[in-house]
Every structure is written in C-alpha cells, then in structure tokens.
Scaffold this active site. Structure first.
Site: not given
Lengths: 441, 441
Positions: B85, B176, B20-21, B313, B329
């Site tokens: 990376v 969940e 998301f980031g 995160d 998120a």
C-alpha cells in the site's frame, strides 16, 4: 602399493565436493586408518533428487540438506573444510584454496556438473536452472510469483503469458518439474485465487531428443509422456530452443519454427562440468569430453595420476557401455564407495578390479499416483511405481540421515498435496516477479 | 450504524497486513456478510515468535509460514492481494497500491513495527534485526558462518572475535537468541569442529533497562538471567551501545565505557512503526507516539475516522494501563478478533464496549528445560515452564494451521537439539561471512 607417504603420518585423503560422490567416499573412509579432509563451498550436503520439490513448494531446503559437520561429527579422522579449491598441483600433491595449501596423498575430485545453456549463457538469468538451494528458491519465487502476477493482471494476453510455463529439458528434472507444476495449477492452487482460473495454466515441456526420459526404457518413456499429458502438460520432442527474447521462446521442432509467449522459463537441459574439470585438464593433461567431464580410467583415476580420482557427475566413465554412465546419484554413490575401498586396499598393498556400475534402475515421479520405474528386470507404472518411488526415496533419506520424522512429514505432505513451503522469499519487498526478459539481448 | 455503504453491495473491508492482527481480523470475518480484501507484501503469514529458531537452525522458514491464499482458500468472501500500500485517502475511502485503487467501507491497518536503531540506521547492515524470513536466513548465515570462519582462522585474536556474539536488546527475541546460540556453541556444535573449541564462545547480551525481559515479573526476570548465565551467556544491564566500528562494539554501562571486539552483532532492540503509521498520521491527522505508532481510540479506531482501525504492533493502545500494550502476538490477535466482531455488530446497528486486553501471560524460552512463564496468577520456571512453553506453541501452531506433523517434527528436533536447518544460504559461493564492519563509518 601405488600411493604412499611418510610411514609415521597417516595417509592423507583430500576430497573436493560434498555431493553424493564425495560424501560416500568420505563415509566409507570414516573407519579407515587415513586422515580425510572434505572440502566444499557449502556447509551442507544437498539431497538433489528432491530439489524440484523445494522449487515447487512441497519441501523446505532444510528438509533435504544435512550439515556436513553433523554427518562427520563422530568421524574423528575426518575434517570438513569450507571453501573453494582454486587450483591443484598434481606433482607436488597439493590442493590450493586461495592462499591455503593442503597436501594430499590421494585426491578425490567430486565437484559435479551444472546445466549447459549450449553457448547461450545469457539465457541463465531468464531461464534459471535447478542445481542449488538458491536456484530452487528462485524457481519457487518465479512459479508462485507468476500465479500472483496473473491474479493481478487485467490484460488477458499478459495474464495468459503469466499462466504459461515453459520447461526446457525432458530428463527427470524437467519431467518432475512439469508434473509438479501441473499438480499445483490443476489441483493444489485451484481454490486459492479469485480472479484467475489456474486450470487455464499451460505447461510446455521442450525436449531435444525424440522422447522424454531417454535414460529409461522406451515403453516407460511413453507411459510418462501419457501421464504428463493426462495431467495437462504439452510435450514437444525433437525440439530445440533457438531464441529467448521479449517474453518469447522461439523453438524449432523438426523444420518448423514455433513461438510461445511466457513469463516463466525453467531450464533443465544440458550438462556442463564444474570448473575443477578444466583445472584437472590443465594440470594433468587428462582428456575431457565435449561437456568438460574428465575421461577417467577404468579404476576412476586420472591418466598418469594413480592417486587422483574423479567420481560422480564430473567423471566420464565409458568403460562399461558405449556411452558415459548417467549423471545420477546411484552412480556417484557407488563410485565413492569404490574409491574408498580401493584406497584402503592400496594401503595394504592390494588393488581392486575396475569399477563396475551395478545398475539399480531408473525412476521418475510425474505426479500423484503417477511415476515410472525401470529396474531392468521389471518395469512399473502408475500407482505401484509411485509407491515404489516414495519408498526408495524414504529409504535413501533414512539411510542418509536419521530424519525419520522429516521423512514422514514429507511423505504426508506429498500424499496430501500440502504445499506449505510456497514462500516467495529472497527479495525484501516482493511485489511482482521479474519478467522473463525486458528487452532484447 | 456508524459505517454503511450501498445497500446492494456487501460491506467492503480492506485489511492491510497479514501478521497476527490482520490475519485474525480476516479469519473472524470469514463467515460474515462482508467482502474482505487482505493486502500483504508477502504471500505468507509468518509465525514470528519462532523466527529465532529459523535464525539458529532448528526450523526452516516453511515450518513457520502459512501461505495466505491457503489459509483463506475456503473463505470465498476473502480475497488476498499481494502488494504494498503506497497511500490511503480516508475521505474518499480508498487505498492505493501504486496505480491500483481499492475502495473500502472499513479499513484495518495492521502493518506492524520494525526494530529501531535509535537514529543510527547505518548499523542495520552490521547488526541485522529479526523481523523477516530473509532476516532470519541472514542471521543464520552469520551465526554458522562465524563458527566456520573461526575454524579456519589461525590468528587467536581474530578467532576470538569470530567466537564472540553480541546481542543488543534484552527482550524475548534477544534472550531467546542468546539462549539458542549458547546451546549451539556449548552443546550442539561441540563435536563438529576440529580446530576450535566452541565452548570458548562468548555471548554478550546488552540490555538498556535494569533487567532483561522487562515485561514479566522481576523475580522471573532474575530466573531468566540466572538461567542464561548458567548456560554461559554474559548479561550487561543498564547498557547502551554508543558505537559500532571496525569490528568493535562500544557501550556505556552506567558511567563506564566498554569495548568488545566481535564479528557478529545481532539486533533485537527498539520499536519503530512501519511506514503506514506515517501515512495515517499525514492523511488523518492522528497522533503518533515517539516510535511512530498510531495512538488509537478505546475501540481501536483512528480519531475522527470511525471506519479506520489500527491493530497489533502499529497501534499504541494506552487506555488499559498507563503504558501501551506490549507488541506481542496475543495482543494483535485479540485486537483483530475485537475489530472483526465490532464490524459485524455495526452492520446490525449495534456497537461494542471498548477493547480490553485479556492478559494471557508472558513467556520466554531460554534453553533446554529452561524457560520462564508468567501467567500472573502463577509463575513457572525451569522444566515446567519449558514444557508449558512447548505446549502453548504447539497449541497455537495447530490452531493456526493443521501442520500436526510439522509440529511433532519441530518438537522432536527441539527436544533432541537437532539443528538440521543450519544451511548457510543466500550467497552463491559461500566462503567467508562478511565481517561486521570493514572500516569506519
């Protein structure tokens, strides 16, 4: 009555294999006064005709699978057993799964067939086939991984090898894969890369016989070949792969020996019966053909064993034409229905005339608005055939499961060329796909 | 202007990580006068909040994934690079991927975090976590495989172990998962087996803190706990796992030591920064917290390096409250948007005030008509919260991708409790799931 059991105990039918043959046998016994045990290694039935769309990123495995337990959830006479049959004892009427022994009154073997590497089994790793969900995921990894590797590659020759796809086998699977990869390369992925031009992709389809799709009418074969060529694929007929080594496929076309350098070889050729064929041959002395398929009687039983049936791809049924029926879903389905009917007839002391395959025609998808359909009395091509193909598959998927919304989604994705399911998965940290071969072997 | 480059060359932004980031940083730079290189190990973005539904058979991986190349197909200033990376050089402004060197003017690191096994890394194999598609497939294999093994098991004690599920961690994922497994066992699968009664399934949720869902209001925590208990799960708070061995989980609740025999342990606890945190710490001398997360400046940069940002995160942002922002998120998304905006401001010689997280609330799904939603100003529970949860996720999925039909299909499956995606895959011939542990270690 040819088979019987203890009058107090219901007739016990054991079905080995949850593909089309086994599934339809069980489905048509769901309301019969018999106990059914359906054994499969996997917990789901796979709608194999669409597996190539998983391999090429249009569908997810879940879209073309039905959990066997869910299919038979309401059929209280049917038990699903997960496991692999290791042996059978036809005299004692027992099936073995390791230590577990399952007695039967009637046995239906429907374990199908795999691709054949014509004795070169070490090609399996470099040229994977397409029979299981895992196969499809691996193919997907290799196809999309090849474009990724090409994007990174600076050496033009190596880049060319990554953008070269060789498909071995010109039956429906090979043709449908070739068409789908062509659409990917020349349409879907066109805008997605920055360093490569995916329209430089080369797709070679190698076919042993003198035409692709040999099971359909020659004029439709020709239409299919023209459509594939129009999409950008190259077809070599009368071609046999003689070697795969160091990223190079060597093949003989007529007397000529040719070579092509590629990082991706996909296998869709040959037929090799599953292991149950061998077990049946050893235990019942039934004859098998060169591919290991069981040569069945006109009523699909095994010679000398009236209570053992073989249906689907594992069966060689040659009583209708000069050659065995093709290994396609409609044959397996009709054979399963026939066996279910015959079992019920026998329980009433009756029998059935021999199995007769009602040819529903053949069809193959090449690409958007490009398909061929051979119904015998009518032959379709182009958009009409494409629409027909879509309708037939929607019909079967619905009949098979009430995944209405999945079907719409699939049709929608298919029509819009959306390839949302192109995940490269299965290896923790994907960096580069394994090259076709790293040395000689 | 804090960062600059050659006036003739566009400003080069390198983003590491397509979660998301990273994704939202890149998305909000798509129309900026910069060159963007987005690096990820995988070729797809994963909508992680729904990963537990893949693990429990409602969704296929493809349903919650978007190919990164497809997302940025039309953003011609954005290049997607597949790879890992290996190092960075903040002085020379370069990122290394093995031999490949990629220069940057601005670097955005968004490689996220994993679960933490609190130093017991060998538990990873017996108690898998849920971060990747492969994790979800493995969890699915274990969950559905456990019911299959129970169906075959004749020993009542072993059967009981197969029908016992232990979930470690009472955050959203643990809750969940517990809810989804409860619905599976007590509803979806109820009719599917012949030898076992799936309603005998035991589900234990072990939580370290004194309440589940610690990030939401205590009264909603309590509602969630009640809902889970109503579904049939057992919750142990103030509980710490001390050992996992021979199919036995040992845990300490308060001063009391308890044991439970189980074949399935699923891990949803702890936070451990991804490896880039360590690399950043070594190369920039930035401080990391106990979980390895990078302690960022108020504008999300790394101390002494105004052109290196850390979002999502991996970042420990503690400038807004006393504790770091949660690893969810919306935080990553807003941070990505902020960084994209700041980069563009800087190019014009401007800057932005420090990052401020606009709390959009927290929510967790427990089961059919059971959810909790904490929007701060309003708290929802039961059916209303459930409908809200569904709407929010549909909204985000649509915003994120135009998979309208997938969303409908998913909502449909979810509402009808259809678990069509419960394939057990990943091992060629599934026979029995690997037991939790086969010996001591």
């Amino acid at each position: 009555m040819e088979v019987s059991g203890d009058k107090n105990k219901p007739h016990q039918v054991v079905i080995v294999g949850g593909g089309f043959g086994g599934l339809y046998t069980a489905k048509h016994l769901a309301k019969a006064n018999v106990n059914v045990t359906l054994i499969d290694k996997r917990n789901f039935h796979l709608f194999q005709p669409l597996l190539y769309q998983v391999a090429t990123g249009t569908l997810s495995p879940g879209d073309i699978s039905s959990p066997l337990r869910a299919v038979f959830s309401k059929s209280k006479n049917t038990q699903v057993l997960l496991g692999e049959v290791s042996d059978i004892d036809p005299k004692a009427q027992k099936v073995m799964m390791g230590d577990q022994v399952i007695p039967y009154d009637t046995l239906v073997v429907a374990t199908g067939a795999n691709h054949s590497y014509f004795g070169k089994d070490d090609w399996k790793d470099v040229a994977p086939g397409l029979k299981t969900v895992e196969d499809a995921i691996e193919m997907r990894r290799r196809i999309f991984g090849a474009f990724e590797a090409a994007e990174k590659e600076t050496d033009p020759e190596k880049r060319r090898a990554w953008l070269t796809f060789v498909l071995v086998g010109g039956g429906p699977t090979g043709v449908e894969l070739a068409g789908a990869i062509a659409e990917l390369a020349y349409k879907t992925l066109k805008e997605d890369f920055r360093n490569i031009d995916t329209s430089e992709t080369r797709i070679l389809l190698l076919q042993g016989g003198d035409r692709i799709l040999p099971h359909i009418a020659p004029e439709l074969s020709e239409v299919a070949a023209q459509s594939l060529r129009k999409l950008g694929a190259v077809i070599h007929t009368n071609t046999r792969v003689t070697n795969i080594e160091n990223d190079t496929v060597t093949f003989k076309q007529g007397g000529e020996v040719k070579e092509i350098t590629t990082k991706t070889i996909l296998w869709a050729a040959g037929v090799k019966a599953s292991a149950m064929g061998q077990i049946l041959a050893e235990r019942t002395d039934v004859e098998c053909d060169h591919a290991g398929r069981v040569i069945v009687e006109p009523n699909l039983t095994v010679r000398d064993y009236k209570n053992i049936f073989v249906v689907g791809d594992l069966a060689n049924f040659s009583h209708q034409a000069m050659k065995p029926l093709p290994g396609v879903a409609p044959v397996a389905k009709q054979q399963g229905e026939y066996v279910a009917k015959l079992i019920q007839k026998r329980l009433k002391g009756h029998t059935l005339p021999q199995f007769h395959y009602n040819d529903v025609g053949s069809l193959a998808m090449i690409g958007q608005n490009l398909a061929v359909v051979d119904l015998g009395f009518i032959k379709l091509q182009g958009f009409l055939a494409w629409a027909f193909w879509l309708l037939v598959h929607i019909y079967f998927l619905i009949e098979f499961d009430t995944k209405l919304l999945v079907v719409f989604q699939w049709a929608w994705n298919y029509i819009t060329r959306n390839r949302r399911s192109r995940l490269i998965t299965g290896r923790e940290a994907f960096v580069e796909p394994k090259p076709v071969s790293s040395g000689s072997h």
